[in-house]
Enzyme design. Structure first.
Site, PDB file in Angstrom:
ATOM      1  N   GLU A   1       0.974  -1.144  -0.049  1.00 24.23           N
ATOM      2  CA  GLU A   1       0.154  -0.064  -0.096  1.00 24.23           C
ATOM      3  C   GLU A   1       0.737   1.238  -0.033  1.00 24.23           C
ATOM      4  O   GLU A   1       2.052   1.248   0.669  1.00 24.23           O
ATOM      5  CB  GLU A   1      -0.822  -0.147   1.334  1.00 24.23           C
TER       6      GLU A   1
ATOM      7  N   CYS B   1       3.445   8.691   1.303  1.00 26.55           N
ATOM      8  CA  CYS B   1       3.816   7.426   2.297  1.00 26.55           C
ATOM      9  C   CYS B   1       4.239   6.338   1.684  1.00 26.55           C
ATOM     10  O   CYS B   1       3.326   5.478   0.827  1.00 26.55           O
ATOM     11  CB  CYS B   1       2.857   7.197   3.390  1.00 26.55           C
TER      12      CYS B   1
ATOM     13  N   CYS C   1       6.342  -6.773   7.828  1.00 26.78           N
ATOM     14  CA  CYS C   1       7.556  -6.196   8.582  1.00 26.78           C
ATOM     15  C   CYS C   1       7.847  -7.341   9.521  1.00 26.78           C
ATOM     16  O   CYS C   1       6.950  -7.822  10.125  1.00 26.78           O
ATOM     17  CB  CYS C   1       7.240  -4.737   9.148  1.00 26.78           C
TER      18      CYS C   1
ATOM     19  N   CYS D   1       5.922  -4.922  15.920  1.00 29.62           N
ATOM     20  CA  CYS D   1       5.695  -3.830  17.206  1.00 29.62           C
ATOM     21  C   CYS D   1       3.924  -4.047  17.306  1.00 29.62           C
ATOM     22  O   CYS D   1       3.346  -4.144  16.533  1.00 29.62           O
ATOM     23  CB  CYS D   1       5.893  -2.324  16.627  1.00 29.62           C
TER      24      CYS D   1
ATOM     25  N   CYS E   1       0.965  -2.045  15.855  1.00 22.91           N
ATOM     26  CA  CYS E   1       1.051  -1.633  14.376  1.00 22.91           C
ATOM     27  C   CYS E   1       0.387  -3.024  13.644  1.00 22.91           C
ATOM     28  O   CYS E   1       0.845  -4.205  13.874  1.00 22.91           O
ATOM     29  CB  CYS E   1       2.743  -1.701  14.076  1.00 22.91           C
TER      30      CYS E   1
ATOM     31  N   CYS F   1      -1.129   6.289  10.417  1.00 23.51           N
ATOM     32  CA  CYS F   1      -0.064   5.389  10.914  1.00 23.51           C
ATOM     33  C   CYS F   1      -0.061   4.188  11.814  1.00 23.51           C
ATOM     34  O   CYS F   1      -0.981   4.159  12.535  1.00 23.51           O
ATOM     35  CB  CYS F   1       0.645   6.649  11.929  1.00 23.51           C
TER      36      CYS F   1
HETATM   37  S1  SF4 Z   1       5.802   0.233  13.343  1.00 21.31           S
HETATM   38 FE1  SF4 Z   1       4.999  -1.534  12.096  1.00 21.31          FE
HETATM   39  S2  SF4 Z   1       6.066  -1.272  10.080  1.00 21.31           S
HETATM   40 FE2  SF4 Z   1       7.276  -0.020  11.820  1.00 21.31          FE
HETATM   41  S3  SF4 Z   1       8.741  -1.243  12.427  1.00 21.31           S
HETATM   42 FE3  SF4 Z   1       7.126  -1.566  13.679  1.00 21.31          FE
HETATM   43  S4  SF4 Z   1       5.762  -3.225  12.966  1.00 21.31           S
HETATM   44 FE4  SF4 Z   1       7.599  -2.561  11.420  1.00 21.31          FE
END
Ligand code: SF4
Length: 350
Positions: free
Chosen positions: A90, A103, A110, A114, A117, A336
């Site tokens: 995206e 963006c 990923c 986190c 996220c 975000c």
């Molecule tokens: S915020 Fe999301 S995209 Fe960014 S490093 Fe952490 S898990 Fe990865």
């Protein structure tokens, strides 16, 4: 056959040398691709016919395909892009007064996971190639032209899916072409990398002056960072990260952006604000506070409004430059921490 968008400057020059073409052909090719947005070698009319044919024999021009479009009430546009191997990424276009900020994604998924996220919950699938990174901009420009948008893309932020510094080689090579006067010619002031802090590439990015740095901090002490960003916190302890940020040379008016997502009852107390102010006291920075955006399967709550105000006021009272960022595109999960391939849920097809 290689995608020509994957070639670095020196690789194109080497190719031209091998086939006996002059060096200036590189700027001609780049101009067609990156300035004019022409993706057919046969239409590159200032190249000799035989050379155009040779290019089409040796390379393909492969762009991500827009597979879905969502537009939020505030004008934010999220494009779902389908890659050659059918993976979906995206990219988001955020309208400002005079331009769009785009963006960009740097990975499919990923690896860092986190806990706040949505992308992190997907896990890591693969790195994007240089051509896929640049292709996001080329496709977005073509899309804006198609819908006759009044604004153009001026700012780029690597804040989409993925940790850009974990795909450093491809991101770095893309950045060279993005800032090259013969390439995209984006100003370093308008290009930002957002990272949790990966030591070697972060130092290299800063040394080469490739753009601005935004650090996803989100916690004012190591134990809280381990709780909400477990893998990132292991890559570099908070103390080391802060020391590294202190050592980064900055231009006169340049500041490091500190991203801090306020999560209800987790990192949003006045005590956290005090700790944050303390660790940032010797860093030339500005702090972006972002209210947590609820996402599917994420067990956190947004912060209470009074806490947000108290947190912001405290930091301001200590002389910090603070922005409480309005999360744009919240109604389409483009804000975000909400980027995630969810093409089946798109309402509008392009
Ligand atoms: S915020 Fe999301 S995209 Fe960014 S490093 Fe952490 S898990 Fe990865």
């Amino acid at each position: 056959m290689r995608n020509i968008l994957d070639l670095s400057s020196s690789e194109i020059e080497e190719y031209l040398r091998e086939i006996g073409e002059p060096k200036f052909r590189k700027s001609q090719i780049w101009n067609w691709l990156y300035v004019r947005g022409v993706f057919d070698f046969h239409k590159m009319s200032n190249l000799p016919k035989g050379f155009r044919f040779r290019l089409s024999e040796d390379f393909k021009i492969e762009l991500p395909k827009v597979s879905a479009v969502k537009t939020a009430q505030d004008g934010t546009i999220k494009l779902g892009l389908s890659l050659q191997d059918k993976n979906i990424i995206e990219t988001v276009l955020i309208p400002e007064r005079t331009h769009y900020t785009q963006c960009l994604s740097s990975q499919v998924g990923c690896a860092l996971g986190c806990t706040f996220c949505s992308t992190g919950q997907m896990g890591f699938i693969r790195n994007l190639t240089q051509g896929e990174i640049l292709g996001q901009i080329l496709v977005a420009r073509a899309f804006l032209k198609e819908i006759k948008a009044k604004l153009k893309i001026r700012n780029l932020v690597f804040m989409g899916m993925g940790e850009p510094l974990l795909n450093w080689d491809n991101v770095k090579n893309s950045l060279y072409i993005l800032r090259d006067k013969q390439g995209f010619d984006f100003s370093y002031r308008h290009t930002t990398i957002s990272t949790v802090g990966i030591p070697r590439p972060l130092k290299e990015f800063a040394k080469e002056d490739l753009g601005s740095i935004a650090v996803s901090l989100h916690a004012p002490n190591q134990s809280l960072r381990e709780q909400i960003m477990p893998r990132a916190a292991k890559i570099m302890e908070l103390d080391e990260l802060i020391e590294l940020l202190k050592s980064i040379p900055l231009r006169n008016r340049q500041r490091i952006t500190i991203e801090y997502i306020l999560i209800g009852g987790v990192n949003d107390s006045l005590e956290h604000a005090r700790e944050l102010n303390k660790i940032l006291s010797h860093i030339k920075c500005k702090i972006n506070l972002i209210r947590f955006n609820p996402g599917p399967d994420i067990g956190y709550a947004p912060p209470e409004e009074e806490k947000v105000i108290a947190f912001e006021d405290y930091l301001r009272s200590k002389g910090q430059i603070v922005t409480l960022r309005k999360s744009k595109g919240q109604d389409i999960s483009a804000a975000c921490g909400q980027l995630r391939a969810e093409v089946s849920n798109y309402e509008t097809k392009f």
